[in-house]
Design an enzyme around this catalytic site. Structure first.
Site, PDB file in Angstrom:
ATOM      1  N   ASP A 182      -2.223   6.746  -3.677  1.00 54.70           N
ATOM      2  CA  ASP A 182      -1.157   6.086  -2.816  1.00 54.70           C
ATOM      3  C   ASP A 182      -0.560   4.864  -3.835  1.00 54.70           C
ATOM      4  OD1 ASP A 182      -3.093   4.347  -2.529  1.00 54.70           O
ATOM      5  OD2 ASP A 182      -2.246   3.543  -0.743  1.00 54.70           O
TER       6      ASP A 182
ATOM      7  N   ASP B 151      -5.609   2.662  -3.596  1.00 61.20           N
ATOM      8  CA  ASP B 151      -6.926   2.694  -2.977  1.00 61.20           C
ATOM      9  C   ASP B 151      -7.334   3.904  -1.988  1.00 61.20           C
ATOM     10  OD1 ASP B 151      -5.135   2.166  -0.947  1.00 61.20           O
ATOM     11  OD2 ASP B 151      -6.256   0.380  -0.466  1.00 61.20           O
ATOM     12  N   ARG B 152      -6.152   4.913  -1.813  1.00 66.12           N
ATOM     13  CA  ARG B 152      -6.209   6.173  -0.967  1.00 66.12           C
ATOM     14  C   ARG B 152      -6.163   7.282  -1.879  1.00 66.12           C
ATOM     15  NH1 ARG B 152      -3.268   5.239   4.880  1.00 66.12           N
ATOM     16  NH2 ARG B 152      -3.687   3.088   5.040  1.00 66.12           N
TER      17      ARG B 152
ATOM     18  N   ASP C 117      -0.784   1.674  -4.172  1.00 68.68           N
ATOM     19  CA  ASP C 117      -1.942   0.709  -4.809  1.00 68.68           C
ATOM     20  C   ASP C 117      -3.078   1.225  -5.122  1.00 68.68           C
ATOM     21  OD1 ASP C 117      -2.654   0.842  -2.260  1.00 68.68           O
ATOM     22  OD2 ASP C 117      -3.699  -1.176  -2.309  1.00 68.68           O
TER      23      ASP C 117
ATOM     24  N   SER D 294       0.831  -1.192  -0.099  1.00 71.90           N
ATOM     25  CA  SER D 294       0.090   0.097   0.004  1.00 71.90           C
ATOM     26  C   SER D 294       0.812   1.274   0.123  1.00 71.90           C
ATOM     27  CB  SER D 294      -1.162   0.139   1.184  1.00 71.90           C
ATOM     28  OG  SER D 294      -1.737   1.026   1.246  1.00 71.90           O
ATOM     29  N   HIS D 295       0.965   2.269   1.216  1.00 70.45           N
ATOM     30  CA  HIS D 295       1.483   3.379   0.981  1.00 70.45           C
ATOM     31  C   HIS D 295       2.916   3.355   1.588  1.00 70.45           C
ATOM     32  CE1 HIS D 295      -0.572   2.333   5.009  1.00 70.45           C
ATOM     33  NE2 HIS D 295       0.023   3.295   5.429  1.00 70.45           N
TER      34      HIS D 295
ATOM     35  N   LYS E 273     -11.478   0.661  -0.912  1.00 68.93           N
ATOM     36  CA  LYS E 273     -11.647   1.931  -1.121  1.00 68.93           C
ATOM     37  C   LYS E 273     -10.914   2.289  -2.595  1.00 68.93           C
ATOM     38  CE  LYS E 273      -7.669   2.083   2.190  1.00 68.93           C
ATOM     39  NZ  LYS E 273      -7.782   0.890   3.191  1.00 68.93           N
TER      40      LYS E 273
END
Length: 546
Positions: free
Chosen positions: A280, A284-285, A282, A116-117, A379
């Site tokens: 981010d 999703d943010r 991947d 992710s982030h 998300k």
């Protein structure tokens, strides 16, 4: 392609493969340990329902190790009897796009390669997340079963086969398993076109409305370039840092004011752009910024809820909304006026998944820059950006004007999150455990000129499956509606992260234009004194303030 199945023995099973809230995240070097990745994948393939004869979606955010990991997963999937794997060109697949593919193709689930982030590269992090057949994160019962399986593994199965090419779309075969390499962007764009008025948004972006989008050298670059610069007609160069890199260009792909500093400076310190956004690692943010106006993620969820019917995909209204417990109650006020349910859940998208699958909610979000809806079960960063552009196109005003109108109507929840990262694990747990023990005795005590009305460790009874989730964060609810929440994060890979959430509500007739850090100053000071944050962590300031 002919292939033989190898049975590889392990000297002993790995003992540290317990997934967190978003899968298994470790350093890239840890995942490079011989048999480490394969062990976790083996546990997934033994536990995930429907593997033999099923369809699996596989892809990742392009970070270091992405392509080699996809090759090994494909060969292991073939060895376990998977009938078909759908993957993408370059192995590039955002988490929301993966959720869509799982749902569209009736897959048994997906394996998403991302931390992710978290930073990438050889000295960064890698991660593996499992999504279920609904397209969302698997429930804790399944991740617990995967972990239990990993603790007892004696070996794993993998096919001997040459790597297949991910450079272009095509069909391949490993043993009896079909591998379909598709363009990872096409299906996602089709999904977005069904939710938003692209003609209207395109008119906005081709007019006098310059925007800047920072893909942070992560997965959303190809999606954003095709959407914003291609279909919607924004000028070339609108998408910055749009080529996914294994180390994210040496940056930290977390869309907040600290790590997306350059974008923040463009919008908050100048007048060249009317709108800015970032996503981010991947995808999703999201972070949304207007001209000299930062949009807090909690406020973003509330604004989307209040303006949802302006988007074609939500024109008939919302069935309900949900937010994670640490997220501010801004959306609660909107939901009350709209006459719809608002659920408060633990952190983790899987809790929203139950409510979405049951039709109880349409929109949901977390304060950690994540918002989404019933279009998928994750998300979705670019979806949120398009939603904001849809609202701006329909209302014909600025981000700052939308926020001012919103606060005048609903009041303002001054809100901030302070992250203290990479704390010594022992010190972090010592601080947290002390607060937990103090909890019941704090009720009635004074705090920042207020009184503590409730002190608890948040628990949640799922209204769909009646499951109970406890130990989700230490809450101090004050007599004027203010809140202070303490949580230890499970998404980092080094030390521990203490998250402090602060919230103070001011009604529509009050002072709505304060700097949040000043408005929350008394709560910040009182929280530090109560928890002894500076003393116990040795940190004078948070690592990140949002």
């Amino acid at each position: 392609m002919t292939s033989s199945v190898l049975q590889v023995s392990l000297d002993k099973p790995f003992s540290d493969q317990k997934p967190g809230t978003s899968g298994l995240r470790k350093s890239s070097r840890q995942f490079a340990t011989p048999h480490y990745l394969e062990s976790f994948i083996e546990a997934i393939l033994r536990v995930l329902p429907g593997v033999a004869g099923g369809t699996l979606v596989v892809g990742g955010d392009g970070r270091y190790g992405n392509r080699p990991a996809i090759d090994r997963i494909l060969r292991m999937a073939a060895a376990h009897g998977v009938a078909q794997v759908i993957t993408t060109t370059g192995g590039i697949l955002s988490t929301p796009a993966a959720s869509n593919l799982i749902r569209k193709h009736g897959a048994i689930g997906g394996i998403i390669l991302s931390a992710s982030h978290n930073p990438g590269g050889l000295d960064g992090d890698f991660g593996v997340k499992v999504n279920g057949a609904n397209g969302g994160p698997t429930p804790e019962s399944l991740t617990d079963a995967i972990y239990a399986c990993s603790l007892s593994l004696e070996g794993y199965r993998i096919c001997e086969a040459a790597p297949i090419s991910l450079d272009s779309p095509g069909n391949h075969q490993i043993g009896t398993m079909q591998v379909q390499v598709i363009d990872g962007v096409d299906d996602y764009i089709t999904l977005m076109q069904g939710l938003f008025d692209f003609d209207q948004i395109g008119d906005l972006l081709r007019g006098d409305f310059p925007i800047a989008f920072d893909a942070m050298h992560a997965v959303t670059g190809p999606y954003a370039k095709r959407l914003l610069e291609g279909l919607l007609g924004a000028p070339t160069g609108t998408v910055r840092n749009g080529i996914p890199l294994e180390d994210f260009g040496g940056g930290h792909p977390d869309p907040n004011l600290t790590y997306a500093h350059d974008l923040a400076e463009l919008l908050l310190g100048g007048d060249r752009y009317r709108f800015g956004a970032a996503c981010d690692g991947d995808g999703d943010r999201n972070m949304v910024i207007g001209q000299r106006c930062f949009v807090n993620p909690s406020d973003s969820l509330a604004v989307l809820t209040a303006n949802a019917t302006l988007a074609p995909g939500y024109a008939t209204g919302l069935s309900g909304v949900a937010r994670s417990m640490p997220t501010s109650a801004a959306v609660d006020v909107v939901a009350k006026e709209l006459g719809i349910d608002c659920f408060e859940t633990p952190t983790g998208w899987k809790f929203f998944g139950n409510l979405l699958d049951a039709g109880r909610i349409t929109l949901c979000g977390e304060e950690s820059f994540g918002t989404g809806s019933n279009h998928i079960r994750e998300k979705d960063g670019l979806w949120a950006v398009l939603f904001w552009l849809q609202i701006l196109a329909r209302r014909g005003c600025s981000v700052a004007e939308i926020m001012a109108d919103h606060w005048q109507r609903f009041g303002r929840h001054y809100y901030s999150r302070h992250d203290y990262e990479a704390i010594d694990t022992g010190a972090a747990h010592g601080l947290y455990d002390r607060l937990r023990e103090m909890g019941p005795g704090l009720v009635g005590a004074g705090f920042a000129g207020r009184t503590i009305a409730l002190a608890d460790d948040f628990s949640y009874r799922d209204p769909v499956d009646n499951s109970l989730t406890s130990g989700q964060g230490l809450r101090l609810l004050l007599n004027d509606g203010s809140r202070v929440v303490f949580r230890l994060s499970g998404t980092g890979t080094q030390g521990a992260t203490l998250r402090l959430y602060l919230e103070s509500y001011v009604g529509s007739g009050g002072n709505l234009n304060q700097d949040p850090q000043l408005a929350l100053g008394d709560l910040i000071s009182a929280a530090d004194q109560l928890a002894e944050i500076k003393t116990r962590t040795g940190m004078e300031q948070p690592t990140v303030i949002t």
